[in-house]
Design an enzyme around this catalytic site. Structure first.
Site, short mmCIF file in Angstrom:
data_model
loop_
_atom_site.label_atom_id
_atom_site.label_comp_id
_atom_site.label_asym_id
_atom_site.label_seq_id
_atom_site.Cartn_x
_atom_site.Cartn_y
_atom_site.Cartn_z
N ALA A 148 0.85 -1.18 0.00
CA ALA A 148 0.00 0.00 0.00
C ALA A 148 0.90 1.24 0.00
CB ALA A 148 -0.90 -0.02 1.23
N GLY B 2 0.56 -4.95 1.09
CA GLY B 2 -0.70 -4.99 0.36
C GLY B 2 -0.55 -5.62 -1.02
N GLU C 263 -0.91 -9.20 -0.38
CA GLU C 263 -2.32 -9.45 -0.04
C GLU C 263 -3.18 -9.42 -1.30
OE1 GLU C 263 -2.13 -6.31 2.98
OE2 GLU C 263 -2.93 -7.79 4.39
N GLU D 275 4.80 -5.10 7.11
CA GLU D 275 4.08 -4.01 7.80
C GLU D 275 4.60 -3.77 9.21
OE1 GLU D 275 2.66 -6.40 6.01
OE2 GLU D 275 1.04 -5.59 4.78
C1 HXC Z 1 5.07 4.23 -1.38
C2 HXC Z 1 6.98 3.26 -2.18
C3 HXC Z 1 6.62 2.02 -1.61
C4 HXC Z 1 5.37 1.96 -0.90
C5 HXC Z 1 8.50 1.77 -2.60
N1 HXC Z 1 8.16 3.05 -2.78
N2 HXC Z 1 7.59 1.12 -1.88
N3 HXC Z 1 6.23 4.35 -2.07
N4 HXC Z 1 4.64 3.08 -0.81
N5 HXC Z 1 4.90 0.81 -0.34
C6 HXC Z 1 8.88 4.08 -3.50
C7 HXC Z 1 10.13 4.54 -2.74
O1 HXC Z 1 9.77 5.50 -1.77
C8 HXC Z 1 10.96 5.13 -3.86
O2 HXC Z 1 10.45 6.42 -4.16
C9 HXC Z 1 10.64 4.21 -5.03
O3 HXC Z 1 9.41 3.56 -4.72
C10 HXC Z 1 11.70 3.14 -5.21
O4 HXC Z 1 11.89 2.49 -3.98
P1 HXC Z 1 13.34 2.26 -3.31
O5 HXC Z 1 13.11 2.03 -1.87
O6 HXC Z 1 14.27 3.34 -3.69
O7 HXC Z 1 13.77 0.92 -4.05
P2 HXC Z 1 14.70 -0.24 -3.52
O8 HXC Z 1 15.90 0.31 -2.81
O9 HXC Z 1 14.92 -1.15 -4.70
O10 HXC Z 1 13.83 -1.00 -2.41
C11 HXC Z 1 12.68 -1.66 -2.78
C12 HXC Z 1 11.84 -2.03 -1.52
C13 HXC Z 1 11.58 -0.77 -0.70
C14 HXC Z 1 12.61 -3.06 -0.69
C15 HXC Z 1 10.57 -2.67 -2.03
O11 HXC Z 1 11.08 0.26 -1.55
C16 HXC Z 1 10.60 -0.96 0.41
O12 HXC Z 1 10.92 -1.52 1.44
N6 HXC Z 1 9.36 -0.50 0.21
C17 HXC Z 1 8.33 -0.56 1.23
C18 HXC Z 1 7.78 -1.95 1.35
C19 HXC Z 1 6.70 -2.01 2.40
O13 HXC Z 1 6.96 -1.67 3.56
N7 HXC Z 1 5.51 -2.43 2.01
C20 HXC Z 1 4.38 -2.51 2.92
C21 HXC Z 1 3.63 -1.22 2.90
S1 HXC Z 1 2.37 -1.18 4.12
P3 HXC Z 1 11.46 7.67 -4.39
O14 HXC Z 1 10.52 8.81 -4.60
O15 HXC Z 1 12.31 7.75 -3.18
O16 HXC Z 1 12.23 7.28 -5.63
C22 HXC Z 1 1.14 -2.05 3.45
C23 HXC Z 1 -0.03 -2.11 4.31
C24 HXC Z 1 -1.06 -2.99 3.79
O17 HXC Z 1 1.20 -2.56 2.38
C25 HXC Z 1 -2.29 -2.80 4.55
C26 HXC Z 1 -3.47 -3.13 3.75
C27 HXC Z 1 -3.42 -2.70 2.35
#
Ligand code: HXC
Length: 259
Positions: free
Chosen positions: A66, A110, A113, A133
């Site tokens: 998400a 998400g 999911e 998360e």
């Molecule tokens: C918003 C995101 C994002 C996310 C990545 N980006 N994941 N933006 N929401 N979930 C954005 C980054 O901010 C970055 O933007 C760009 O995408 C590239 O990501 P990087 O981190 O630079 O890439 P990398 O180093 O290759 O790392 C990839 C990654 C990492 C390991 C996937 O991005 C990461 O950990 N993302 C978050 C994963 C996460 O926590 N997901 C769960 C979310 S909570 P910029 O602008 O800096 O280039 C969730 C809740 C669900 O899903 C609840 C119900 C739906």
């Protein structure tokens, strides 16, 4: 219909494909994207010539979760008031035709999911699955704590949800999350071949099969078997059952008419 955060196309006149398309954010799932995904899947579901759907992302990311940027400032009244998740993420649960998730790259939070809400997952060998998360001070909120243990068992689900670690495609297949793993450059060919195979069968039987397997997650064994038995009996009222069995007996290819 034109969309901002997804693209859609139809292959071979019968497979509806939705591609998540926020590449700069690794397909982070915001509300608008989920509205569009739901609308596209509903439109394909209502189109009689479509027999199967595919949801996919980019090579680098199916979806990294998400949209954290969008969620960061929300409070309880925002998420509860707007019925976050329930309002639009669950549209996919009402889709009656089969939906395959074609997953390469990050499939997190998400995103994982969403993939689990599809009927099955075919993974590229570069896929990475996880529910991270916990690192954000929250828990999975779109069914991850429920569907993941049903797919991979309690031990691995707890491991993934509590540590936030990622698992690779091989581990996901071994654990039962992905149905198969294929080379990343073959992913769409393989998923399309599976979708076309499904399209060749009668839609009434494929919808009944999907509904019946899904029932396994909603009921006890006796009720589930009774549900299956009733649908099984009902299919004997269809032309497609006559056609399928006659084709076998007469050693010819069946021509199903979805009736
Ligand atoms: C918003 C995101 C994002 C996310 C990545 N980006 N994941 N933006 N929401 N979930 C954005 C980054 O901010 C970055 O933007 C760009 O995408 C590239 O990501 P990087 O981190 O630079 O890439 P990398 O180093 O290759 O790392 C990839 C990654 C990492 C390991 C996937 O991005 C990461 O950990 N993302 C978050 C994963 C996460 O926590 N997901 C769960 C979310 S909570 P910029 O602008 O800096 O280039 C969730 C809740 C669900 O899903 C609840 C119900 C739906």
């Amino acid at each position: 219909m034109s969309y901002e955060f997804i693209t859609t196309r139809i292959e071979a006149d019968k497979v509806g494909i939705v591609t998540l398309n926020r590449p700069k954010q690794l397909n982070a799932l915001n509300g608008e994207l989920m509205d569009e995904l739901g609308a596209a899947l509903k439109a394909f579901d209502a189109d009689p010539k479509i027999g199967c759907m595919i949801v996919t992302g980019s090579e680098k990311a199916f979806a990294a979760g998400a949209d954290i940027g969008a969620m960061a400032s929300w409070g309880f009244s925002d998420v509860y008031g707007a019925d976050y998740i329930t309002r639009n993420w669950e549209t996919i649960r009402s889709i009656r035709k089969p939906v395959i998730a074609a997953v390469s790259g990050f499939c997190l939070g998400g995103g994982c999911e969403l993939a689990m809400m599809c009927d099955f997952i075919i993974a590229a060998d570069n896929a990475r699955f996880g529910q991270p998360e916990i690192k954000l001070g929250i828990i999975p909120g779109a069914g991850g704590t429920q569907r993941l243990p049903r797919a991979v068992g309690k031990a691995k689900a707890m491991d993934l949800v509590l540590t936030g670690r990622m698992m690779n495609a091989d581990e996901a297949e071994r654990a039962g999350l992905a149905s198969r793993v294929v080379a990343v450059d073959k992913l769409m060919d393989e998923v399309l071949a599976a979708a076309l195979m499904i399209c060749d069968y009668g839609q009434l039987a494929t919808m009944a099969a999907k509904e019946s397997v899904n029932r396994a997650f909603e009921s006890g064994l006796s009720d589930g078997i009774m549900f299956e038995r009733r649908l099984f009996h009902a299919l004997f009222a269809t032309q497609d059952q006559k056609e399928g069995m006659d084709a076998f007996v007469n050693k010819r290819k069946a021509n199903f008419v979805n009736a």
